[in-house]
Scaffold this motif. Structure first.
Motif, PDB file in Angstrom:
ATOM      1  N   ASP A  94       0.662  -1.199  -0.005  1.00 41.97           N
ATOM      2  CA  ASP A  94      -0.029  -0.101  -0.062  1.00 41.97           C
ATOM      3  C   ASP A  94       0.924   1.480  -0.033  1.00 41.97           C
ATOM      4  N   GLY A  95       2.006   1.177   0.765  1.00 49.43           N
ATOM      5  CA  GLY A  95       2.964   2.538   0.845  1.00 49.43           C
ATOM      6  C   GLY A  95       3.601   2.655  -0.464  1.00 49.43           C
ATOM      7  N   THR A  96       3.960   1.681  -1.136  1.00 54.32           N
ATOM      8  CA  THR A  96       4.610   1.539  -2.341  1.00 54.32           C
ATOM      9  C   THR A  96       3.771   2.257  -3.352  1.00 54.32           C
ATOM     10  N   ALA A  97       2.486   1.727  -3.564  1.00 56.39           N
ATOM     11  CA  ALA A  97       1.461   2.272  -4.472  1.00 56.39           C
ATOM     12  C   ALA A  97       1.114   3.698  -4.270  1.00 56.39           C
ATOM     13  N   ALA A  98       1.057   4.109  -2.940  1.00 52.03           N
ATOM     14  CA  ALA A  98       0.788   5.596  -2.674  1.00 52.03           C
ATOM     15  C   ALA A  98       1.927   6.288  -3.063  1.00 52.03           C
ATOM     16  N   ALA A  99       3.229   5.960  -2.924  1.00 51.15           N
ATOM     17  CA  ALA A  99       4.453   6.837  -3.350  1.00 51.15           C
ATOM     18  C   ALA A  99       4.267   6.442  -4.939  1.00 51.15           C
ATOM     19  N   GLN A 100       4.020   5.470  -5.646  1.00 52.66           N
ATOM     20  CA  GLN A 100       3.878   5.627  -7.091  1.00 52.66           C
ATOM     21  C   GLN A 100       2.916   6.758  -7.600  1.00 52.66           C
ATOM     22  N   ASN A 101       1.897   6.895  -7.177  1.00 57.06           N
ATOM     23  CA  ASN A 101       0.900   7.754  -7.515  1.00 57.06           C
ATOM     24  C   ASN A 101       1.340   9.058  -7.243  1.00 57.06           C
ATOM     25  N   GLN A 102       2.332   9.541  -6.554  1.00 58.29           N
ATOM     26  CA  GLN A 102       2.869  10.628  -6.450  1.00 58.29           C
ATOM     27  C   GLN A 102       3.883  11.236  -7.492  1.00 58.29           C
ATOM     28  N   LEU A 103       4.428  10.052  -8.012  1.00 59.11           N
ATOM     29  CA  LEU A 103       5.485  10.446  -9.210  1.00 59.11           C
ATOM     30  C   LEU A 103       4.742  10.191 -10.540  1.00 59.11           C
ATOM     31  N   SER A 104       5.194  11.041 -11.458  1.00 68.85           N
ATOM     32  CA  SER A 104       5.011  10.967 -12.908  1.00 68.85           C
ATOM     33  C   SER A 104       6.400  10.484 -13.783  1.00 68.85           C
ATOM     34  N   ARG A 105       7.283  10.742 -13.177  1.00 71.22           N
ATOM     35  CA  ARG A 105       8.628  10.444 -13.927  1.00 71.22           C
ATOM     36  C   ARG A 105       9.597  10.328 -12.925  1.00 71.22           C
ATOM     37  N   GLY A 106      10.721   9.983 -13.401  1.00 68.92           N
ATOM     38  CA  GLY A 106      12.087   9.820 -12.727  1.00 68.92           C
ATOM     39  C   GLY A 106      12.667   8.637 -12.678  1.00 68.92           C
ATOM     40  N   CYS A 107      13.907   8.373 -12.329  1.00 75.11           N
ATOM     41  CA  CYS A 107      14.751   7.195 -12.077  1.00 75.11           C
ATOM     42  C   CYS A 107      13.994   6.311 -11.181  1.00 75.11           C
ATOM     43  N   ALA A 108      13.554   6.803 -10.065  1.00 76.13           N
ATOM     44  CA  ALA A 108      12.906   5.686  -9.017  1.00 76.13           C
ATOM     45  C   ALA A 108      11.477   5.103  -9.396  1.00 76.13           C
ATOM     46  N   LEU A 109      10.825   5.814 -10.385  1.00 79.76           N
ATOM     47  CA  LEU A 109       9.560   5.349 -10.594  1.00 79.76           C
ATOM     48  C   LEU A 109       9.469   3.910 -11.311  1.00 79.76           C
ATOM     49  N   PRO A 110      10.252   3.686 -12.207  1.00 78.87           N
ATOM     50  CA  PRO A 110      10.272   2.119 -12.806  1.00 78.87           C
ATOM     51  C   PRO A 110      10.613   1.030 -11.665  1.00 78.87           C
ATOM     52  N   LEU A 111      11.673   1.588 -10.786  1.00 77.58           N
ATOM     53  CA  LEU A 111      12.165   0.828  -9.593  1.00 77.58           C
ATOM     54  C   LEU A 111      10.911   0.431  -8.386  1.00 77.58           C
ATOM     55  N   LEU A 112      10.266   1.571  -8.360  1.00 74.28           N
ATOM     56  CA  LEU A 112       9.006   1.363  -7.408  1.00 74.28           C
ATOM     57  C   LEU A 112       7.979   0.415  -7.949  1.00 74.28           C
ATOM     58  N   GLN A 113       7.789   0.305  -9.371  1.00 68.84           N
ATOM     59  CA  GLN A 113       7.161  -0.300  -9.980  1.00 68.84           C
ATOM     60  C   GLN A 113       7.344  -2.090  -9.701  1.00 68.84           C
ATOM     61  N   GLN A 114       8.844  -2.422 -10.070  1.00 70.03           N
ATOM     62  CA  GLN A 114       9.522  -3.310  -9.795  1.00 70.03           C
ATOM     63  C   GLN A 114       9.159  -3.960  -8.322  1.00 70.03           C
ATOM     64  N   LEU A 115       9.524  -3.230  -7.355  1.00 73.18           N
ATOM     65  CA  LEU A 115       9.085  -3.444  -5.972  1.00 73.18           C
ATOM     66  C   LEU A 115       7.953  -3.772  -5.641  1.00 73.18           C
ATOM     67  N   TYR A 116       6.916  -2.873  -6.373  1.00 76.94           N
ATOM     68  CA  TYR A 116       5.562  -3.121  -5.958  1.00 76.94           C
ATOM     69  C   TYR A 116       5.321  -4.341  -6.595  1.00 76.94           C
ATOM     70  N   GLU A 117       5.713  -4.904  -7.675  1.00 78.40           N
ATOM     71  CA  GLU A 117       5.219  -6.251  -8.415  1.00 78.40           C
ATOM     72  C   GLU A 117       5.697  -7.352  -7.487  1.00 78.40           C
ATOM     73  N   LYS A 118       7.014  -7.122  -7.015  1.00 77.09           N
ATOM     74  CA  LYS A 118       7.762  -8.188  -6.381  1.00 77.09           C
ATOM     75  C   LYS A 118       7.072  -8.566  -4.995  1.00 77.09           C
ATOM     76  N   ALA A 119       6.722  -7.463  -4.094  1.00 78.24           N
ATOM     77  CA  ALA A 119       6.050  -7.487  -3.013  1.00 78.24           C
ATOM     78  C   ALA A 119       4.578  -7.929  -2.897  1.00 78.24           C
TER      79      ALA A 119
END
Length: 204
Positions: A94-119
């Motif tokens: 849930d926390g990762t999804a909330a962080a993703q919703n606040q980003l539209s681009r940037g280096c961390a965004l695809p990494l957050l998506q990977q973390l979200y999928e793995k978790a």
């Protein structure tokens, strides 16, 4: 909304995980899998550290404090350990999804998506054990406290600590109780059978 989220998690699970890894038995009896997930968590944290300066989140997200006492952990049943780890994973997702919703681009965004999928995949696999179907009154009262966090790197550190700590110990306990001698011999890996050092258990 809840149904949509479950369908999304199921889709991610089917796309990202090999079908042979869907078995709860293989998940705990093949010790190479948890080592793979630990390596992936460490790799994600390393990659986000190479992103340079990251923006702080406008709105803090809620993350579980996943450090724990080994003595208290050993006193719990596998049922309680599983339910506690499930809650930590759900809060992290849930926390990762909330962080993703606040980003539209940037280096961390695809990494957050990977973390979200793995978790999320971990969450679905653990639910195959049926812990979430138990009577809610049997669940341990003391879940991991939540903290408000704006630092994106903390999300990756929390996931790494959860995989190396509670998840690793939970799988080790289930491995001892659930896997046959043949399973243990086939998955023999002295490094994999050693739990993480105690220094990884405390803190955030």
């Amino acid at each position: 909304m809840e149904l949509n989220r479950l369908l999304l998690l199921l889709t991610i699970f089917l796309l990202r995980m090999d079908l042979s890894e869907m078995s709860p038995t293989r998940l705990v009896c093949d010790r190479r899998l948890i080592q793979k997930y630990i390596a992936e968590a460490m790799d994600l944290e390393e990659k986000v550290s190479q992103c340079g300066e990251l923006p702080s989140l406008q709105q803090p997200v809620q993350l579980p404090m996943v450090g724990f006492s080994l003595r208290e952990w050993m006193a719990k049943t596998n049922q309680d350990k599983g339910q506690e780890t499930l809650r930590d994973l759900a809060n992290l997702v849930d926390g990762t999804a909330a962080a993703q919703n606040q980003l539209s681009r940037g280096c961390a965004l695809p990494l957050l998506q990977q973390l979200y999928e793995k978790a999320s995949s971990f969450l679905l696999q653990l639910r195959n054990f049926g812990w979430q179907e138990q009577n809610p009154t049997t669940r341990p009262e003391s879940g991991s406290p939540l903290i408000s966090e704006r630092n994106l790197r903390t999300i990756f550190g929390t996931y790494k600590q959860l995989v190396r700590g509670k998840l690793h110990f939970l799988f080790h306990d289930l491995w001892k109780d659930s896997c046959s001698v043949g399973d243990r011999q086939r998955a023999a890996n002295p490094a994999a059978l050693q739990p993480p050092s105690l220094t990884t258990l405390r803190g955030h």
